[in-house]
Write a protein that holds these residues in place. Structure first.
Motif, PDB file in Angstrom:
ATOM      1  N   TYR A 156      50.386  40.402  82.966  1.00  0.00           N
ATOM      2  CA  TYR A 156      49.734  39.129  83.296  1.00  0.00           C
ATOM      3  C   TYR A 156      50.036  38.066  82.239  1.00  0.00           C
ATOM      4  CZ  TYR A 156      46.057  35.631  83.716  1.00  0.00           C
ATOM      5  OH  TYR A 156      45.385  34.434  83.805  1.00  0.00           O
ATOM      6  N   LEU A 157      49.949  38.447  80.975  1.00  0.00           N
ATOM      7  CA  LEU A 157      50.197  37.479  79.902  1.00  0.00           C
ATOM      8  C   LEU A 157      51.640  36.966  79.939  1.00  0.00           C
ATOM      9  CD1 LEU A 157      48.229  39.138  76.964  1.00  0.00           C
ATOM     10  CD2 LEU A 157      47.584  37.118  78.283  1.00  0.00           C
ATOM     11  N   LEU A 158      52.573  37.847  80.244  1.00  0.00           N
ATOM     12  CA  LEU A 158      53.970  37.419  80.373  1.00  0.00           C
ATOM     13  C   LEU A 158      54.143  36.466  81.555  1.00  0.00           C
ATOM     14  CD1 LEU A 158      55.757  40.832  79.730  1.00  0.00           C
ATOM     15  CD2 LEU A 158      56.075  38.761  78.372  1.00  0.00           C
ATOM     16  N   LEU A 159      53.575  36.850  82.696  1.00  0.00           N
ATOM     17  CA  LEU A 159      53.725  36.056  83.916  1.00  0.00           C
ATOM     18  C   LEU A 159      53.030  34.713  83.819  1.00  0.00           C
ATOM     19  CD1 LEU A 159      53.397  38.484  86.959  1.00  0.00           C
ATOM     20  CD2 LEU A 159      55.259  36.902  86.501  1.00  0.00           C
ATOM     21  N   THR A 160      51.798  34.741  83.350  1.00  0.00           N
ATOM     22  CA  THR A 160      51.017  33.502  83.351  1.00  0.00           C
ATOM     23  C   THR A 160      51.559  32.504  82.327  1.00  0.00           C
ATOM     24  OG1 THR A 160      48.760  32.646  83.403  1.00  0.00           O
ATOM     25  CG2 THR A 160      49.248  34.177  81.656  1.00  0.00           C
ATOM     26  N   THR A 161      51.979  32.983  81.163  1.00  0.00           N
ATOM     27  CA  THR A 161      52.505  32.065  80.151  1.00  0.00           C
ATOM     28  C   THR A 161      53.837  31.471  80.599  1.00  0.00           C
ATOM     29  OG1 THR A 161      51.437  33.435  78.450  1.00  0.00           O
ATOM     30  CG2 THR A 161      53.033  31.794  77.700  1.00  0.00           C
ATOM     31  N   THR A 162      54.740  32.336  81.038  1.00  0.00           N
ATOM     32  CA  THR A 162      56.053  31.860  81.470  1.00  0.00           C
ATOM     33  C   THR A 162      55.954  31.047  82.759  1.00  0.00           C
ATOM     34  OG1 THR A 162      56.972  33.891  80.529  1.00  0.00           O
ATOM     35  CG2 THR A 162      58.414  32.584  81.927  1.00  0.00           C
ATOM     36  N   GLY A 163      55.174  31.553  83.735  1.00  0.00           N
ATOM     37  CA  GLY A 163      55.046  30.860  85.009  1.00  0.00           C
ATOM     38  C   GLY A 163      54.383  29.507  84.874  1.00  0.00           C
ATOM     39  N   HIS A 164      53.353  29.423  84.046  1.00  0.00           N
ATOM     40  CA  HIS A 164      52.694  28.140  83.837  1.00  0.00           C
ATOM     41  C   HIS A 164      53.609  27.155  83.110  1.00  0.00           C
ATOM     42  CE1 HIS A 164      48.322  29.802  84.309  1.00  0.00           C
ATOM     43  NE2 HIS A 164      48.900  29.516  85.452  1.00  0.00           N
ATOM     44  N   TYR A 165      54.339  27.645  82.124  1.00  0.00           N
ATOM     45  CA  TYR A 165      55.249  26.735  81.422  1.00  0.00           C
ATOM     46  C   TYR A 165      56.325  26.202  82.371  1.00  0.00           C
ATOM     47  CZ  TYR A 165      58.638  24.729  78.311  1.00  0.00           C
ATOM     48  OH  TYR A 165      59.504  23.838  77.732  1.00  0.00           O
ATOM     49  N   SER A 166      56.744  27.022  83.324  1.00  0.00           N
ATOM     50  CA  SER A 166      57.783  26.576  84.257  1.00  0.00           C
ATOM     51  C   SER A 166      57.320  25.417  85.128  1.00  0.00           C
ATOM     52  CB  SER A 166      58.227  27.743  85.152  1.00  0.00           C
ATOM     53  OG  SER A 166      57.239  28.060  86.126  1.00  0.00           O
ATOM     54  N   LEU A 167      56.004  25.160  85.170  1.00  0.00           N
ATOM     55  CA  LEU A 167      55.466  24.042  85.949  1.00  0.00           C
ATOM     56  C   LEU A 167      55.465  22.733  85.164  1.00  0.00           C
ATOM     57  CD1 LEU A 167      52.356  25.862  87.510  1.00  0.00           C
ATOM     58  CD2 LEU A 167      54.579  25.473  88.598  1.00  0.00           C
ATOM     59  N   PHE A 168      55.758  22.790  83.879  1.00  0.00           N
ATOM     60  CA  PHE A 168      55.714  21.581  83.043  1.00  0.00           C
ATOM     61  C   PHE A 168      56.546  20.418  83.600  1.00  0.00           C
ATOM     62  CE2 PHE A 168      54.065  22.152  78.461  1.00  0.00           C
ATOM     63  CZ  PHE A 168      52.916  22.757  78.927  1.00  0.00           C
ATOM     64  N   PRO A 169      57.766  20.662  84.092  1.00  0.00           N
ATOM     65  CA  PRO A 169      58.564  19.523  84.586  1.00  0.00           C
ATOM     66  C   PRO A 169      57.941  18.789  85.766  1.00  0.00           C
ATOM     67  CG  PRO A 169      59.991  21.390  84.126  1.00  0.00           C
ATOM     68  CD  PRO A 169      58.570  21.895  84.033  1.00  0.00           C
ATOM     69  N   LEU A 170      56.937  19.370  86.422  1.00  0.00           N
ATOM     70  CA  LEU A 170      56.257  18.659  87.508  1.00  0.00           C
ATOM     71  C   LEU A 170      55.538  17.418  86.980  1.00  0.00           C
ATOM     72  CD1 LEU A 170      54.661  21.607  89.532  1.00  0.00           C
ATOM     73  CD2 LEU A 170      56.679  20.269  90.144  1.00  0.00           C
ATOM     74  N   LEU A 171      55.105  17.491  85.727  1.00  0.00           N
ATOM     75  CA  LEU A 171      54.401  16.364  85.105  1.00  0.00           C
ATOM     76  C   LEU A 171      55.318  15.765  84.037  1.00  0.00           C
ATOM     77  CD1 LEU A 171      50.892  18.012  84.655  1.00  0.00           C
ATOM     78  CD2 LEU A 171      51.829  16.881  86.665  1.00  0.00           C
ATOM     79  N   PHE A 172      56.120  14.812  84.432  1.00  0.00           N
ATOM     80  CA  PHE A 172      57.163  14.301  83.541  1.00  0.00           C
ATOM     81  C   PHE A 172      56.844  12.935  82.945  1.00  0.00           C
ATOM     82  CE2 PHE A 172      58.108  13.501  88.003  1.00  0.00           C
ATOM     83  CZ  PHE A 172      58.174  12.113  88.030  1.00  0.00           C
ATOM     84  N   THR A 173      55.687  12.366  83.267  1.00  0.00           N
ATOM     85  CA  THR A 173      55.346  11.058  82.704  1.00  0.00           C
ATOM     86  C   THR A 173      54.687  11.216  81.331  1.00  0.00           C
ATOM     87  OG1 THR A 173      53.245  11.072  83.895  1.00  0.00           O
ATOM     88  CG2 THR A 173      55.095  10.004  84.981  1.00  0.00           C
ATOM     89  N   ALA A 174      54.844  10.198  80.495  1.00  0.00           N
ATOM     90  CA  ALA A 174      54.371  10.278  79.106  1.00  0.00           C
ATOM     91  C   ALA A 174      52.869  10.499  78.966  1.00  0.00           C
ATOM     92  CB  ALA A 174      54.793   9.012  78.350  1.00  0.00           C
ATOM     93  N   PRO A 175      51.997   9.818  79.748  1.00  0.00           N
ATOM     94  CA  PRO A 175      50.547  10.016  79.564  1.00  0.00           C
ATOM     95  C   PRO A 175      50.093  11.445  79.840  1.00  0.00           C
ATOM     96  CG  PRO A 175      50.968   8.006  80.793  1.00  0.00           C
ATOM     97  CD  PRO A 175      52.279   8.733  80.704  1.00  0.00           C
ATOM     98  N   GLU A 176      50.831  12.157  80.707  1.00  0.00           N
ATOM     99  CA  GLU A 176      50.426  13.531  81.051  1.00  0.00           C
ATOM    100  C   GLU A 176      50.935  14.561  80.050  1.00  0.00           C
ATOM    101  OE1 GLU A 176      48.907  11.301  83.709  1.00  0.00           O
ATOM    102  OE2 GLU A 176      51.097  11.248  83.586  1.00  0.00           O
ATOM    103  N   PHE A 177      51.835  14.168  79.151  1.00  0.00           N
ATOM    104  CA  PHE A 177      52.385  15.135  78.195  1.00  0.00           C
ATOM    105  C   PHE A 177      51.299  15.779  77.334  1.00  0.00           C
ATOM    106  CE2 PHE A 177      54.092  16.087  73.942  1.00  0.00           C
ATOM    107  CZ  PHE A 177      54.994  17.082  74.290  1.00  0.00           C
ATOM    108  N   PRO A 178      50.442  15.011  76.651  1.00  0.00           N
ATOM    109  CA  PRO A 178      49.402  15.667  75.838  1.00  0.00           C
ATOM    110  C   PRO A 178      48.393  16.443  76.686  1.00  0.00           C
ATOM    111  CG  PRO A 178      49.039  13.288  75.923  1.00  0.00           C
ATOM    112  CD  PRO A 178      50.386  13.534  76.530  1.00  0.00           C
ATOM    113  N   ILE A 179      48.155  15.981  77.915  1.00  0.00           N
ATOM    114  CA  ILE A 179      47.198  16.667  78.790  1.00  0.00           C
ATOM    115  C   ILE A 179      47.709  18.059  79.134  1.00  0.00           C
ATOM    116  CG2 ILE A 179      46.092  16.649  81.055  1.00  0.00           C
ATOM    117  CD1 ILE A 179      46.086  13.615  80.948  1.00  0.00           C
ATOM    118  N   LYS A 180      48.959  18.137  79.586  1.00  0.00           N
ATOM    119  CA  LYS A 180      49.479  19.444  80.008  1.00  0.00           C
ATOM    120  C   LYS A 180      49.623  20.390  78.822  1.00  0.00           C
ATOM    121  CE  LYS A 180      54.415  18.129  80.002  1.00  0.00           C
ATOM    122  NZ  LYS A 180      55.605  17.911  80.865  1.00  0.00           N
TER     123      LYS A 180
END
Length: 505
Positions: free
Chosen positions: A386-410
């Motif tokens: 789970y830790l492998l999947l959730t960490t890697t899988g969640h990080y793979s969603l980062f490019p969905l939020l590509f605007t500057a204001p959302e960077f610190p939020i994500k």
């Protein structure tokens, strides 16, 4: 099953109040995210509101004024139709089909709050799943602690927060239906579980990925009324009446959903919308799966001059039929080991389809991560996966939020969720080493990857010439970790001793 009172934070009324506090807290966080960036999916759902409200049913699946045509099953179309009658109170202009990309402040508020409100079903489903947790001993601490961890892993799931409440989708109530159906099967309320899953399929067809696990488990656990000591079925115990009951549920729900469109002779049109195989093997942003590694290998071989004159690429291409055959993991679904085995098979079905499916979206990893949360509090081996999947899988969603204001939020939200996941599961399995050195180094590598993609690359001369590099690196790096987790999860289906502090009944 564990007593209903001993769920989260204490028994009886106190436990329910503690759980409601967690749910209220995440709901307030969702409200704070209302002003955040939203993707084209926001316009997709606004357009579907307009289509279902303004046009007769016969035109829903033909309307093409916008490029974002209706391509979900009929129950979701009716869901949009119901929402549209509330939407017109907020701003009738959002229901005008010609108002493409319309996003007035009232429209934004309505759409955001509609996602938050429908998450009530997800909150209830998580509560029911937490009730399926029991401790190895009768002590209160062992009974409550895994359930409390599970409630946070599900309610505060980072991926679901950013996909639904920033990027914008309605996954919460859909996952609520799936988790509730899983809970009902654990509670041996098989017909209710089957009904909920059948309804879910007609809301969003991506859940076909896990249909084999449901079908085989229901046949084995419900249609066969007795099993042999080794777990195999007794053919003499097969109940045709129970099979008829299951078949009636599937046929009734399907008739309710598709019946009106079959009467209009529109079933082929709906199928063409739901399964657009012309879109290609990979999404524009490669999902972190086998095909990302496959495509990366193809690019590297092409660069060094290895190019196949028959295929037009260094390695052969794939067809939808081949994708379906290699991603359809019926052989995994040997669910005679009970509800927990069913859940494991469901997760392998979902992850195998994510790994090898045709035109898979990166967001589909949530179909693996959320049910895997239920297994993570049971055994240390499952917690590690789970830790492998959730960490890697969640990080793979980062490019969905590509605007500057959302960077610190994500970054902040993922750090908080990841730190909690690691610390809570490590505390739960304090005598076990969850990750080995190789896995630890791989996950630590996500940090330098993020720095390179988000902070270094934008200031290099390669940005204009090779703008795809950050997406490429993210997809391929995450694909390696998810592929490794898939191997570990598949191997976990092999028979072995049960180990752990908590289990799902």
């Amino acid at each position: 099953m564990a007593a209903s009172g001993a769920v989260v934070g204490g028994g009886g009324r106190g436990g329910r109040l503690g759980y409601l506090s967690l749910a209220l807290g995440v709901s307030l966080l969702k409200c704070l995210l209302i002003p955040a960036y939203y993707s084209t999916d926001f316009e997709v759902h606004r357009n579907w509101l307009a289509i279902t409200h303004s046009l007769p049913v016969s035109q829903w699946y033909y309307e093409a004024t916008s490029e974002w045509t209706l391509d979900y099953p009929p129950f979701f179309a009716w869901f949009e139709y119901a929402l549209s009658h509330i939407a017109k109170v907020f701003d009738p202009e959002m229901l005008n089909i010609q108002n493409l990309n319309y996003a007035s402040p009232k429209t934004v508020l309505f759409q955001r709050f509609s996602v938050i409100f429908t998450d009530v079903l997800f909150i209830y489903a998580v509560y029911e799943c937490c009730k399926c947790i029991e401790g190895k001993k009768a002590g209160k601490e062992l009974t409550e602690k895994p359930a409390f961890i599970l409630s946070i892993l599900l309610l505060w799931n980072f991926g679901l927060l950013i996909v639904d409440h920033i990027h914008f989708q309605y996954n919460g109530f859909l996952f609520g239906l799936m988790l509730l159906s899983i809970a009902r099967l654990f509670q041996k309320r098989h017909l209710e579980g089957a009904l909920l899953f059948a309804i879910l399929l007609h809301f969003k067809h991506i859940y076909l990925y896990v249909a084999p696990a449901y079908g085989i488990y229901l046949l084995r656990s419900y249609c066969f009324t007795a099993n042999k000591p080794d777990g195999s079925v007794r053919w003499s115990s097969f109940s045709f009446l129970r099979l008829i009951a299951l078949s009636f549920i599937v046929c009734f729900v399907s008739a309710l959903s598709l019946g009106p469109f079959i009467a209009l002779n529109q079933l082929p049109q709906i199928i063409s919308r739901l399964f657009p195989f012309k879109r290609g093997l990979c999404h524009a942003y490669w999902a972190p799966n086998f095909w990302a590694l496959y495509n990366a290998l193809d690019k590297m071989l092409s660069i060094i001059g290895i190019d196949d004159k028959w295929f037009g690429s260094a390695i052969p291409t794939c067809s939808p039929a081949l994708c379906d055959s290699i991603s359809n993991p019926h052989l995994y679904c040997d669910s005679h080991v009970g509800p927990r085995g069913f859940l494991r098979c469901l997760i392998v079905c979902a992850l195998s389809s994510f790994m090898f499916g045709w035109h898979v979206h990166e967001k589909a990893i949530l179909l693996v991560i959320l049910p895997m949360s239920l297994l993570s509090v049971g055994k240390p081996q499952d917690a590690a996966i789970y830790l492998l999947l959730t960490t890697t899988g969640h990080y793979s969603l980062f490019p969905l939020l590509f605007t500057a204001p959302e960077f610190p939020i994500k970054v902040l939200l993922m750090l908080l969720f990841t730190v909690y996941s690691f610390s809570s599961l490590k505390t739960l399995f304090r005598k076990e080493k969850l990750l080995n050195w190789m896995e630890t180094i791989y996950l630590i590598g996500l940090g330098p990857l993020e720095i390179c993609c988000e902070l270094v690359f934008p200031f290099t001369p390669w940005k204009l010439k090779y703008p795809f590099i950050p997406l490429f690196l993210t997809s391929v790096y995450c694909a390696a970790g998810i592929t490794y987790a898939w191997f570990r999860l598949s191997i976990s289906l092999l028979p072995g001793p049960a180990v752990g502090k908590a289990k799902l009944q």
